[in-house]
Design a protein around this motif. Structure first.
Motif, PDB file in Angstrom:
ATOM      1  N   ILE A  65       0.848  -1.194   0.000  1.00  0.00           N
ATOM      2  CA  ILE A  65       0.000   0.000   0.000  1.00  0.00           C
ATOM      3  C   ILE A  65       0.888   1.250   0.000  1.00  0.00           C
ATOM      4  O   ILE A  65       0.681   2.181  -0.769  1.00  0.00           O
ATOM      5  CB  ILE A  65      -0.928   0.017   1.236  1.00  0.00           C
ATOM      6  N   LYS A  66       1.891   1.222   0.839  1.00  0.00           N
ATOM      7  CA  LYS A  66       2.775   2.395   0.931  1.00  0.00           C
ATOM      8  C   LYS A  66       3.495   2.623  -0.401  1.00  0.00           C
ATOM      9  O   LYS A  66       3.538   3.738  -0.916  1.00  0.00           O
ATOM     10  CB  LYS A  66       3.790   2.178   2.053  1.00  0.00           C
ATOM     11  N   LEU A 120       0.904   4.148  -2.772  1.00  0.00           N
ATOM     12  CA  LEU A 120       0.267   5.432  -2.468  1.00  0.00           C
ATOM     13  C   LEU A 120       1.261   6.569  -2.205  1.00  0.00           C
ATOM     14  O   LEU A 120       0.877   7.728  -2.191  1.00  0.00           O
ATOM     15  CB  LEU A 120      -0.695   5.291  -1.279  1.00  0.00           C
ATOM     16  N   GLU A 121       2.524   6.232  -2.023  1.00  0.00           N
ATOM     17  CA  GLU A 121       3.455   7.330  -1.747  1.00  0.00           C
ATOM     18  C   GLU A 121       3.765   8.143  -3.008  1.00  0.00           C
ATOM     19  O   GLU A 121       4.450   9.151  -2.940  1.00  0.00           O
ATOM     20  CB  GLU A 121       4.736   6.819  -1.076  1.00  0.00           C
ATOM     21  N   GLU A 164      -5.640   5.894   4.584  1.00  0.00           N
ATOM     22  CA  GLU A 164      -5.239   4.536   4.954  1.00  0.00           C
ATOM     23  C   GLU A 164      -6.463   3.727   5.386  1.00  0.00           C
ATOM     24  O   GLU A 164      -6.663   2.587   4.951  1.00  0.00           O
ATOM     25  CB  GLU A 164      -4.214   4.613   6.087  1.00  0.00           C
TER      26      GLU A 164
END
Ligand code: FES
Ligand code: FES
Lengths: 151, 776
Positions: A123-124, A127-128, A141
């Motif tokens: 996810i990080k 999405l970063e 989140e």
């Protein structure tokens, strides 16, 4: 530079557009097709506000030429209808000003499709690439995890 | 309460998750021309010549504006030519403006404009600007038109000087058994809203000026353009749709002026001016920098006795809103502590940096860094728990502020309660340092803040309510939806007062200065406080009208009627009543006779008893109420490479009343995130020519997903008695204590005292090296 007419497949519709070869997908979506959901934030690949999906993958539409999208499936925020991630954004207050929101949702939408079992690291990693200046990301989140968990 | 306090889904939620929400740049009419700026590549330089001959040959070019003198602009001092003439004073300053048929043509032409400069000596910090021999940014400072309460000093770089003189300093110092003094500094930085600023302008044949702009202050844009250019105020109509983040940065009026000039030069045709990200960072006003010196005295028990403070604000090349920021910094200069003896000089300095806009917190996050670091240094010297030091000095009802406002149970929140709640939530009692292993250590830092809103004493806010035939209500307020959810909160306030379903209230999101009642500016966390009061007044107005009609139809005295559930009914027999849909447009009898008409309610307020500050002592009432807060930041520090990870960030704020829980949490968490980025990584890097070296989101980096800490938020509710349901401002407060708390945590972790921002590993390394070299 001269103008050319070519077909684009956007949100399930075949659309003929007239544009320059040098025009970005973002420019054509907004300026030629009136799809202003994808936003310019930097035109440099840094912010993700312009994110759309191309063949199911997130793409920063400021970094792609419109002609490169010929023959591909382009989905913009306007092409999403009642998806779980949109609902999750509403319920979790995962936006404030809303400017980054179409880009974030398109990125999350692709993530959920490509990695229905995504963990924190995935996810990080995904999405970063988008910036939200309003929220502290906690709500985003929550929103994305609430959809992943249901899968 | 039925509606207030609930996490009511935001009114614009569906627009925002479907891409339907439109922002200024999303509006494009055919025939709209594009403007493009040419900007200064230097911080300070003489303009020798501007050659536009090649640019004029580019097809599609309609006008090129360069070297032309327009009336000077600027809010507090008229010191800024909209387009530079004679010299440039900051990197990014507009030097020429091209108007062409398409953005591409405008850009091509702008690139062909050749400007010859002769570099001038650069003023690269407010401390340098303050020196007697500093080069002057404005040689003719004495000749500018200005507001009465701006105090520029001709022959210097001082744009204004605000003095606080309270109590007796001699007495204060003589009672002080422990004295600490420290200096702090940080450079300007940026708001970095995701939507870059954008304005369009069109001048109709009858003289109407139609502007659309991404702004927090459309009413101010209208007023200033009328003022600057002698236009009829009533002929100026400013539209503001959704705004994609603002944080104070869109309270300044800049692109509106340029778009207006551009349209004027092409015979009134519509023109759009959109900032690129680089222009948004460089050209448009930024987040102010500060050089501060703080001296605090306390007795042996830690009771503060005296404070002497100097703030040198980096206003940049033009004073604009920095004058007000400077004043606001003086007003709350001590932080939220009881102090009888205060001496503060707050100076707005001209430098050759991009000029400053308000930034979320309006001077308070900046000064809090200086104050809260000094408080920790004092705690160290007293050998005292830093939270305890703050607790015993916490300002309370009965104390006076630096500008001598007497505080009471309503106009100040309860800081001690915030501190106690923080102690629990942040688990302060376990101690600030936790060893993980040889390499890592977890360290906590804390801080406090307070804030009132120094706004114009006559700032208005108005609301209009109209009824639809189905009994639902339209709510119109001049508050801009910049992301804070305030307009949803206003609907909640109305629903609560009328005891009706909030879904039956429709909120107009777009503001236009012709048909929306004015809300001064959407700044300073005043939307709920002022807009809420106006809503309540408008609610009373419609209740009066509804009950008058109902009394007539029901043949009952008004006093016997209640309003609720979209009905007016008899208190003792609710079955007898009338639905809003039957009286919202007046009432029609079976025989055709009608009474009433569409119900239109109005409410408007100005804040009570605000005053200008005394120029010699600072005495005066700057704002209506103070919101205090307490903060904590926990980091995991790597002793090997001096990096750190944000583990937890905590804010406990006395919000008066939680109006919409999830929206309030979002405001506080988002503000914390922004404060941590400001403290930990964001700054402009200047070279010796005053150039900003990092005007891109690749080199100027806000926090990204996953870099945020875990957020802890606590609310205390001490009502502000004269606001709607007791609410205090909250939009800014999560941010204000972050720099201080992070600075305190990192100073403890690294064992060196940090006095500069941003707190990057390189700063730690330098400080450690310096300490090591000093000890060798
Ligand atoms: S506009 Fe495409 S990444 Fe920023
Ligand atoms: S909601 Fe404003 S930038 Fe994300």
């Amino acid at each position: 530079m001269s103008l050319h007419t070519f077909p684009l497949n956007v949100n399930g519709d075949k659309r003929m557009v007239t544009a320059r070869f040098a025009d970005t997908l973002l420019f054509v979506l907004r300026g030629r097709l009136g799809l202003t959901g994808a936003k310019p934030g930097c035109l440099n690949g840094d912010c993700g506000a312009c994110s759309v999906n191309v063949d199911g993958w997130p793409m920063k539409s400021c970094l792609m030429l419109a002609v490169e999208a010929i023959g591909k499936e382009v989905t913009t925020i306007e092409g999403l209808k009642d998806t779980p991630i949109q609902k999750a954004f509403v319920e979790n207050f995962a936006f404030q000003c809303g400017y980054c929101t179409p880009g974030f949702i398109m990125n999350c939408h692709a993530l959920i499709k490509q990695h229905p079992d995504a963990g924190d690291d995935t996810i990080k990693e995904w999405l970063e690439s988008n910036i939200c200046r309003c929220t502290g990301y906690a709500e985003i989140e929550k929103a994305v995890k609430s959809v992943l968990e249901k899968k | 309460m039925e509606v207030v306090g609930k996490s009511v889904i935001r009114k614009e939620a569906f627009d925002k998750v479907t891409g339907r929400a439109r922002y200024t740049h999303d509006y494009q009419t055919s025939g709209m021309l594009s403007a493009k700026m040419v900007i200064s590549p230097y911080g300070h330089a003489k303009i020798v010549s501007i050659d536009t001959s090649k640019a004029r040959q580019v097809p599609g070019v309609r006008a090129i504006i360069a070297g032309k003198r327009y009336p000077l602009t600027g809010e507090a001092i008229r010191d800024r030519p909209p387009i530079a003439v004679d010299k440039v004073r900051y990197h990014g300053e507009p030097v020429a403006l091209v108007v062409a048929d398409t953005p591409g043509q405008a850009k091509t032409a702008a690139d062909l404009i050749h400007v010859q400069y002769e570099p001038l000596p650069v003023v690269n910090s407010p401390t340098q600007a303050f020196r007697r021999d500093a080069p002057l940014v404005h040689e003719r400072l004495g000749e500018y038109k200005k507001e009465e309460d701006s105090h520029p000093v001709p022959g210097t770089n001082i744009a204004t000087h605000i003095k606080i003189r309270k109590g007796n300093m001699e007495k204060g110092w003589s009672e002080s058994e422990v004295v600490v003094e420290a200096s702090f500094s940080f450079a300007p930085s940026d708001h970095a809203a995701m939507e870059t600023r954008c304005s369009t302008a069109e001048i109709l044949p009858d003289g109407q000026i139609i502007i659309m702009t991404s702004s927090q202050a459309p009413f101010m844009a209208k007023r200033l353009i009328a003022d600057y250019f002698g236009e009829d105020m009533g002929k100026i109509i400013v539209h503001t749709p959704f705004v994609g983040g603002a944080y104070g940065g869109k309270a300044s009026v800049q692109l509106e002026v340029l778009a207006y000039i551009a349209s004027k030069e092409v015979g009134g045709k519509p023109v759009k001016l959109l900032n690129t990200r680089e222009e948004d960072i460089l050209t448009s006003p930024c987040h102010i920098g500060l050089d501060a010196t703080v001296k605090l005295g306390a007795d042996r028990n830690g009771k503060l006795k005296a404070a002497e403070i100097q703030y040198l604000w980096d206003g940049g090349a033009y004073s604009d809103k920095a004058i007000d920021v400077t004043r606001s910094g003086a007003v709350d200069c001590t932080g939220p502590y009881k102090l009888e003896n205060v001496w503060c000089d707050s100076y707005c300095m001209y430098t050759n940096h991009p000029y400053a806009a308000p930034f979320r917190g309006f001077s308070h996050s900046e000064l809090s860094f200086a104050i809260e670091r000094t408080m920790d240094i004092l705690a160290g010297k007293l050998n005292m728990d830093p939270l305890e030091l703050r607790h015993i000095n916490a300002i309370q009802p009965g104390d006076t502020t630096p500008t001598r406002v007497l505080l009471n149970r309503s106009n100040i929140g309860d800081l001690r309660k915030c501190i106690e709640k923080l102690r629990e939530l942040f688990n302060w009692n376990e101690g600030p340092v936790k060893e993980i292993n040889e390499r890592y250590v977890r360290v906590k830092g804390i801080s406090c803040s307070w804030k009132t809103s120094t706004i114009d004493p006559d700032a208005p806010s108005g609301v209009i309510l109209t009824f639809n035939r189905d009994g639902s209500i339209n709510l119109m307020s001049g508050v801009i939806e910049i992301g804070t959810g305030t307009k949803t909160v206003l609907a909640q306030i109305l629903a609560e007062r009328l005891k009706m379903d909030v879904d039956k209230i429709h909120v107009r999101m777009e503001v236009d200065t012709q048909t929306t009642p004015e809300h001064w500016k959407t700044v300073a966390s005043r939307g709920t406080y002022m807009g809420g009061r106006a809503v309540l007044e408008a609610a009373e107005d419609v209740i009066r009208q509804l009950t008058e009609i109902a009394a007539c139809v029901l043949r009952a005295p008004i006093q016997d009627l209640e309003v609720g559930g979209s009905r007016v009914y008899l208190r003792d027999d609710p079955a007898i009543g009338l639905h809003f849909k039957d009286i919202g447009y007046g009432y029609q009898y079976p025989n055709g006779n009608a009474i009433g008409g569409q119900i239109i309610g109005k409410g408007n307020i100005v804040l009570r008893h605000l005053s200008h500050l005394d120029p010699e002592t600072g005495a005066g009432k700057p704002g209506p109420e103070w919101t205090p807060a307490a903060y904590g930041v926990e980091i995991e520090f790597d002793r090997r490479d001096y990096t750190y990870r944000l583990v937890k960030a905590c804010t406990v704020v006395d919000i008066g009343k939680v109006m919409n829980e999830k929206a309030a949490l979002g405001q506080v968490m988002g503000a914390m995130s922004m404060g941590l980025a400001f403290a930990g990584r964001e700054t402009f890097y200047f070279d010796e020519l005053g150039r900003v070296l990092n005007p891109q989101l690749r080199t100027y980096r806000p926090l990204r997903y996953g870099e945020n800490p875990e957020f802890l938020v606590g609310f205390v509710e001490t009502p502000a008695l004269d606001s709607a349901y007791g609410a205090r401002g909250v939009g800014e407060h999560g941010l204000m204590g972050m720099p201080g708390a992070l600075g305190n945590a990192l100073s403890l972790a690294a064992g060196v005292s940090f006095h500069h921002l941003p707190l990057i590993p390189e700063l730690v390394w330098k400080a450690k090296e310096a300490a090591r070299n000093a000890s060798i």
